[in-house]
Design an enzyme around this catalytic site. Structure first.
Site, PDB file in Angstrom:
ATOM      1  N   SER A  31       1.031  -0.948   0.160  1.00 10.51           N
ATOM      2  CA  SER A  31       0.426  -0.102  -0.126  1.00 10.51           C
ATOM      3  C   SER A  31       1.154   1.399  -0.257  1.00 10.51           C
ATOM      4  O   SER A  31       1.831   1.708   1.254  1.00 10.51           O
ATOM      5  CB  SER A  31      -0.686   0.090   1.460  1.00 10.51           C
ATOM      6  OG  SER A  31      -1.669   1.208   1.358  1.00 10.51           O
ATOM      7  N   GLY A  56      -4.371   4.280   1.161  1.00  8.11           N
ATOM      8  CA  GLY A  56      -5.161   3.463   1.956  1.00  8.11           C
ATOM      9  C   GLY A  56      -6.323   4.324   1.605  1.00  8.11           C
ATOM     10  O   GLY A  56      -6.260   5.722   1.638  1.00  8.11           O
ATOM     11  N   ASN A 110      -6.678  -0.921   1.178  1.00  2.36           N
ATOM     12  CA  ASN A 110      -6.382  -0.479   2.863  1.00  2.36           C
ATOM     13  C   ASN A 110      -7.166   0.442   2.798  1.00  2.36           C
ATOM     14  O   ASN A 110      -7.422   1.191   2.016  1.00  2.36           O
ATOM     15  CB  ASN A 110      -4.982  -0.308   2.328  1.00  2.36           C
ATOM     16  CG  ASN A 110      -4.128   0.459   3.537  1.00  2.36           C
ATOM     17  OD1 ASN A 110      -4.890   1.319   4.256  1.00  2.36           O
ATOM     18  ND2 ASN A 110      -3.138  -0.859   4.273  1.00  2.36           N
ATOM     19  N   CYS A 141       0.006   3.569  11.207  1.00  2.00           N
ATOM     20  CA  CYS A 141       0.905   4.539   9.961  1.00  2.00           C
ATOM     21  C   CYS A 141       0.913   5.612  10.763  1.00  2.00           C
ATOM     22  O   CYS A 141       0.275   5.805  12.046  1.00  2.00           O
ATOM     23  CB  CYS A 141      -0.487   5.728   9.496  1.00  2.00           C
ATOM     24  SG  CYS A 141       0.445   7.212   8.269  1.00  2.00           S
ATOM     25  N   THR A 204       5.701   0.833   8.567  1.00  2.00           N
ATOM     26  CA  THR A 204       7.586   2.318   8.445  1.00  2.00           C
ATOM     27  C   THR A 204       8.331   1.884  10.411  1.00  2.00           C
ATOM     28  O   THR A 204       6.843   2.420  11.337  1.00  2.00           O
ATOM     29  CB  THR A 204       7.247   2.978   8.029  1.00  2.00           C
ATOM     30  OG1 THR A 204       6.032   4.123   8.066  1.00  2.00           O
ATOM     31  CG2 THR A 204       7.280   3.486   6.417  1.00  2.00           C
ATOM     32  N   GLY A 254       9.522  -4.892   4.074  1.00  3.11           N
ATOM     33  CA  GLY A 254      10.276  -4.162   5.255  1.00  3.11           C
ATOM     34  C   GLY A 254      11.923  -4.250   4.248  1.00  3.11           C
ATOM     35  O   GLY A 254      11.989  -5.259   4.757  1.00  3.11           O
ATOM     36  N   GLY A 255      11.460  -4.130   3.519  1.00  2.00           N
ATOM     37  CA  GLY A 255      12.611  -3.561   2.772  1.00  2.00           C
ATOM     38  C   GLY A 255      12.853  -4.765   2.115  1.00  2.00           C
ATOM     39  O   GLY A 255      14.365  -4.556   1.966  1.00  2.00           O
ATOM     40  N   GLY A 276       7.396  -2.143  -1.097  1.00  2.00           N
ATOM     41  CA  GLY A 276       6.585  -0.942  -1.070  1.00  2.00           C
ATOM     42  C   GLY A 276       7.332  -0.125  -1.758  1.00  2.00           C
ATOM     43  O   GLY A 276       8.326  -0.021  -2.692  1.00  2.00           O
ATOM     44  N   THR A 277       8.866   0.416  -1.297  1.00  4.53           N
ATOM     45  CA  THR A 277       9.891   1.386  -1.091  1.00  4.53           C
ATOM     46  C   THR A 277      10.449   0.768  -2.718  1.00  4.53           C
ATOM     47  O   THR A 277      11.157   1.785  -3.371  1.00  4.53           O
ATOM     48  CB  THR A 277      11.419   1.128   0.101  1.00  4.53           C
ATOM     49  OG1 THR A 277      10.197   0.726   0.937  1.00  4.53           O
ATOM     50  CG2 THR A 277      11.855   2.616  -0.616  1.00  4.53           C
TER      51      THR A 277
END
Length: 314
Positions: A31, A56, A110, A141, A204, A254-255, A276-277
């Site tokens: 998301s 979201g 989301n 968040c 995050t 995460g990463g 994501g990132t």
């Protein structure tokens, strides 16, 4: 005799079952990094990834936080977008019809709200809209002054939110957990006890960056959420902690930038993963990681990717 033909694709079986929904791959777009899905239709083959999670969606449209609200860090990025979105009603009217026409696209909505009634109203708007497979309830968040992480860091508030949402949701609910807690395993236990069908983690990490020349925060919101490769080892540990605490499915994130990263999360106990990132550096990262994971399984003699989900690493 004519040789029999198989309808199953050659190579490893990459299918996983998430809350009763079959995904063609355990790799999902996270998301906030994949828009509403339609923006990536010409870039990513949506039928070759496990699915994607929408931005979201709130009760009313939100403009988000003022700029600057995203910066690069040494091993990732910080953001304080503030959940900018078009609102649930506009998503159903303007985006969802197109998504339904894309064969094989698995849509995970989301959901976000400042209050429990806000979240319930979003679910009511989405409940009767066809084309959504799952909900991901954002209780984590860090970039809003209320809602979000406020729910995710208070066990009583989190449990109450989940119970209320589950009471009316017509689809399975994945609860997105915050890493900004003393024990994420405890929060996952609370979520499972309140009826969550699955949990996703981690969101995050609350962080701060200062411009030494201006002596001011580099993000207008002052703090932001840290994501990217820098957080991966912590996220993998947290997934393993949760796998040791609950028996509901886990979506790890995460990463993740490489197929091997996804494997780590699966071995730690995740059923599926979200990317994501990495999408900011490579818009096709989700599909590339999904394809790479298939090759990794083939190279390592893994017949079913679901067999990697073991957890219980102590």
């Amino acid at each position: 005799m004519t040789p029999s033909t198989s309808t199953q694709p050659k190579g490893p079986d990459m299918r996983v079952n998430l809350c009763g929904v079959e995904l063609v791959s355990p790799v999902i777009a996270a998301s906030g990094t994949f828009g509403y899905g339609v923006e990536f239709e010409e870039i990513v083959s949506l039928d070759r990834i496990g699915g994607f999670v929408t931005k979201g969606l709130s009760r009313e449209p939100m403009a988000g936080n003022p700029a600057p609200r995203i910066i690069e860090t040494a091993a990732g990025m910080m953001n304080a977008i503030g959940l900018q979105n078009m609102g649930a009603k506009a998503f159903v009217a303007e985006k969802l019809p197109k998504l339904r026409s894309i064969k094989g696209a698995v849509v995970i909505a989301n959901i976000f709200g400042f209050t429990v009634p806000d979240c319930l109203e979003v679910i009511r708007i989405l409940n009767d809209a066809p084309g959504i497979a799952l909900y991901e309830l954002n209780a984590s968040c860090p970039n809003t002054s209320h809602g979000g992480m406020v729910f995710g860091t208070d066990p009583a508030l989190l449990g109450g939110l989940i119970e209320a949402c589950k009471s009316i949701a017509k689809r399975p609910v994945i609860v997105k957990l915050s890493p900004n807690v003393t024990s994420i395993a405890h929060m996952a236990t609370v979520a499972a006890g309140a009826g969550a069908d699955a949990v996703s983690l981690v969101n995050t990490f609350l962080s701060l960056a200062i411009d030494v020349e201006t002596r001011r925060p580099r993000i207008a919101n002052i703090t932001g959420g840290l994501s990217g490769p820098a957080i991966k080892p912590i996220a993998v540990r947290m997934v393993n902690d949760v796998a040791n605490a609950v028996r509901i499915p886990i979506v790890g994130l995460g990463g993740i930038t490489r197929p091997e990263d996804a494997v780590e999360f699966l071995l730690a106990g995740a059923t599926a993963v979200e990317v994501g990132t990495a999408t900011y550096a490579d818009p096709r990262a989700v599909e590339n990681i999904a394809s790479g994971l298939r090759r990794w399984c083939a190279d390592h003699g893994i017949a079913k990717v679901s067999s990697l989900t073991r957890g219980m690493i102590r």
